[in-house]
Design a protein around this motif. Structure first.
Motif, PDB file in Angstrom:
ATOM      1  N   ALA A 299       0.954   4.188  -2.976  1.00 15.42           N
ATOM      2  CA  ALA A 299       0.473   5.525  -2.654  1.00 15.42           C
ATOM      3  C   ALA A 299       1.563   6.585  -2.632  1.00 15.42           C
ATOM      4  CB  ALA A 299      -0.247   5.501  -1.305  1.00 15.42           C
TER       5      ALA A 299
ATOM      6  N   GLU B  33      -5.457   6.663  -0.450  1.00 15.29           N
ATOM      7  CA  GLU B  33      -5.009   5.632  -1.386  1.00 15.29           C
ATOM      8  C   GLU B  33      -4.277   4.508  -0.656  1.00 15.29           C
ATOM      9  OE1 GLU B  33      -5.408   5.173  -4.699  1.00 15.29           O
ATOM     10  OE2 GLU B  33      -6.883   6.772  -4.510  1.00 15.29           O
ATOM     11  N   PHE B  34      -3.475   4.881   0.329  1.00 16.42           N
ATOM     12  CA  PHE B  34      -2.766   3.869   1.122  1.00 16.42           C
ATOM     13  C   PHE B  34      -3.758   2.981   1.871  1.00 16.42           C
ATOM     14  CE2 PHE B  34      -1.128   2.827   5.392  1.00 16.42           C
ATOM     15  CZ  PHE B  34      -0.143   1.924   5.038  1.00 16.42           C
ATOM     16  N   ARG B  35      -4.768   3.592   2.482  1.00 15.63           N
ATOM     17  CA  ARG B  35      -5.743   2.812   3.246  1.00 15.63           C
ATOM     18  C   ARG B  35      -6.523   1.859   2.339  1.00 15.63           C
ATOM     19  NH1 ARG B  35     -10.948   2.529   4.300  1.00 15.63           N
ATOM     20  NH2 ARG B  35     -11.443   4.231   2.865  1.00 15.63           N
TER      21      ARG B  35
ATOM     22  N   GLY C  76       0.806  -1.209   0.000  1.00 16.11           N
ATOM     23  CA  GLY C  76       0.000   0.000   0.000  1.00 16.11           C
ATOM     24  C   GLY C  76       0.840   1.261   0.000  1.00 16.11           C
ATOM     25  N   ALA C  77       1.949   1.232   0.758  1.00 15.05           N
ATOM     26  CA  ALA C  77       2.826   2.400   0.798  1.00 15.05           C
ATOM     27  C   ALA C  77       3.497   2.639  -0.543  1.00 15.05           C
ATOM     28  CB  ALA C  77       3.872   2.207   1.897  1.00 15.05           C
TER      29      ALA C  77
ATOM     30  N   SER D 260       2.827  -5.340  -6.327  1.00 11.96           N
ATOM     31  CA  SER D 260       2.908  -3.877  -6.340  1.00 11.96           C
ATOM     32  C   SER D 260       4.057  -3.394  -7.215  1.00 11.96           C
ATOM     33  CB  SER D 260       3.085  -3.362  -4.909  1.00 11.96           C
ATOM     34  OG  SER D 260       3.213  -1.968  -4.886  1.00 11.96           O
TER      35      SER D 260
ATOM     36  N   ARG E  66      -3.221  10.850  -0.580  1.00 12.06           N
ATOM     37  CA  ARG E  66      -2.312   9.696  -0.633  1.00 12.06           C
ATOM     38  C   ARG E  66      -2.557   8.754   0.545  1.00 12.06           C
ATOM     39  NH1 ARG E  66       1.265   9.922  -4.669  1.00 12.06           N
ATOM     40  NH2 ARG E  66       1.688  11.941  -5.637  1.00 12.06           N
ATOM     41  N   TRP E  67      -2.923   9.283   1.693  1.00 15.37           N
ATOM     42  CA  TRP E  67      -3.236   8.417   2.821  1.00 15.37           C
ATOM     43  C   TRP E  67      -4.504   7.609   2.566  1.00 15.37           C
ATOM     44  CZ3 TRP E  67       0.059   7.005   6.307  1.00 15.37           C
ATOM     45  CH2 TRP E  67       1.139   7.840   6.619  1.00 15.37           C
TER      46      TRP E  67
END
Length: 344
Positions: free
Chosen positions: A89, A216-218, A85-86, A131, A213-214
Motif C-alpha cells: 500500500a 488498500e493496506f486493510r 500489506g504496508a 509481496s 492507501r489505508w
C-alpha cells in the motif's frame, strides 16, 4: 532456458482474474478446505468410538501440540502480513530496485544478508517474500531473503547464544550455514528456476484508483492473513500428528550414528515445525546428539518445515513448494555438514 527473472514480473494492467470476492473475503476454496479437514477429523473420531476419543489422552496431547504451534507462530504471521500489506500500500516499487544491485546474481547475497535486520520467523517471511516479488524484486533475491530472515535475525541469534551458553561457535555456525544455504538457493533459482513453477497470487498490488492507501493496506492484510492462516493451521495439524504418533525411543536409535543423526534431526525439524525463536532450546535439550546434528535441526527447521511448506504452497503454489522445499532441505544439510566439520 528462458530467464524466469524476465517472465515473473507482475503485470502492469488489471488482474487477469480475482482470487477473492470483490468485498475482500478469503478465497472460498481455502474455507472449504478448512471445513473439509475438520469434518474428516470429526468423522474419523466418530468411527473410532463415538465421542470418547475427545477425552483420550492421545487426542488431548495432539490438541495441545497443535494449539501450541499455532499460537507460537501466529504473532509472527501477523507481523509478516502487516509488513506485506504496508509494502503493497505505501512503498513505491522503485524503492526496491534502488536498494538491491541491478545484477540479480549480486542481489541474492545482499538480500540474504538483509535477513539479519528483520526479527521474525518463517511464518512472517513467506508473505513478505510474496509481496517483494509482486513489487518487482527478482524472485531469486526474494527467496534468499525468505530463507535467511527467520534463521539469522537478531532474536534468533540471541536465543541461540542463551540456549548454548559459553559456545559462541554454535551461534557462528548457525549464522554461516544459514547464510550459505539462503544464498545458494537464490543462485540455484536464478540458474534453474522456471516461471511455470511459481504461481503468484493475482491480487493487484499497489495503490488502486478509488481506494485510499489505508483501505488498500486493510484489504491486503485481510487477504494475506486469512489465506496464509488457513495453511498454517493445516501444517500445525500435521506436525502435531507426528509428535503424538512417533515414540521418543526412536530418538535413541539414531543418536549413535554421526551421519544418521544429522539426517534424523533435520527430518525432525521439518515435522516438528518449531518456531525459529524457540528451536535453539529444543536443540540444546537433545544432548544425546552431536553438535553438528543439533546444528542441522536449527538450520533446516527455519527454512523447511510442515507449516512453512503449507504456507509456500498456499502463496506460490504446490509445484513450487515441493521442489523448493526439497532442494532447500538438501542444501541446508550439506551446508550444515560442511560448517559443522569446520567449526564444531
Amino acid at each position: 532456458m528462458r530467464n524466469p527473472e524476465l517472465i515473473e514480473r507482475p503485470p502492469a494492467g488489471p488482474d487477469p482474474g480475482p482470487t477473492r470476492p470483490a468485498n475482500g473475503s478469503p478465497v472460498p476454496g481455502l474455507v472449504a478446505t478448512g471445513v473439509l479437514s475438520v469434518a474428516l477429523l470429526l468423522a474419523l473420531g466418530w468411527a473410532m468410538g463415538g465421542t470418547q476419543w475427545l477425552t483420550h489422552p492421545g487426542f488431548r496431547a495432539w490438541q495441545t501440540v497443535c494449539l501450541a504451534i499455532t499460537v507460537q507462530a501466529l504473532p509472527f504471521l501477523v507481523l509478516g502480513t502487516l509488513i506485506s500489506g504496508a509494502v503493497n500500500a505505501f512503498v513505491p516499487a522503485h524503492v526496491f530496485s534502488k536498494m538491491l544491485p541491478r545484477n540479480p546474481a549480486l542481489a541474492v547475497p545482499v538480500a540474504s544478508a538483509a535477513g539479519v535486520v528483520l526479527p521474525g520467523c518463517e511464518c512472517a517471511s513467506v508473505p513478505v517474500a510474496g509481496s517483494l516479488i509482486r513489487r518487482g524484486v527478482t524472485p531469486a533475491a526474494a527467496f534468499a531473503f525468505l530463507l535467511s530472515a527467520p534463521a539469522v535475525n537478531p532474536i534468533v541469534l540471541a536465543s541461540t547464544a542463551v540456549a548454548f551458553p559459553g559456545k559462541p561457535e554454535m551461534v557462528a555456525a548457525r549464522l554461516i550455514a544459514s547464510l550459505a544455504t539462503s544464498a545458494a538457493m537464490g543462485w540455484l533459482w536464478l540458474k534453474l528456476g522456471r516461471s511455470e513453477w511459481l504461481r503468484m497470487p493475482s491480487r493487484h498490488t499497489g495503490h488502486q484508483h478509488g481506494h485510499s492507501r489505508w483501505e488498500e493496506f486493510r484489504l491486503g492484510f485481510q487477504h494475506d492473513f486469512l489465506h496464509a492462516g488457513g495453511f498454517l493451521v493445516l501444517g500445525a495439524m500435521a506436525a502435531a500428528t507426528f509428535n503424538v504418533t512417533v515414540p521418543r525411543s526412536v530418538l535413541d536409535t539414531f543418536a549413535d550414528s554421526p551421519w544418521l543423526s544429522v539426517l534424523f534431526l533435520a527430518a525432525l525439524a521439518i515435522v516438528l515445525a518449531v518456531c525459529s525463536e524457540a528451536d535453539a532450546f529444543v536443540a540444546a535439550s537433545l544432548t544425546g546428539f552431536s553438535p553438528t546434528a543439533r546444528l542441522a535441526f536449527m538450520v533446516v527447521g527455519p527454512m523447511v518445515d510442515l507449516k512453512l511448506i503449507a504456507l509456500q504452497a498456499g502463496t506460490f503454489g504446490r509445484a513450487f513448494a515441493l521442489r523448493f522445499s526439497t532442494v532447500t532441505a538438501l542444501t541446508a544439510v550439506t551446508c550444515t555438514a560442511l560448517t559443522g566439520w569446520w567449526l564444531l
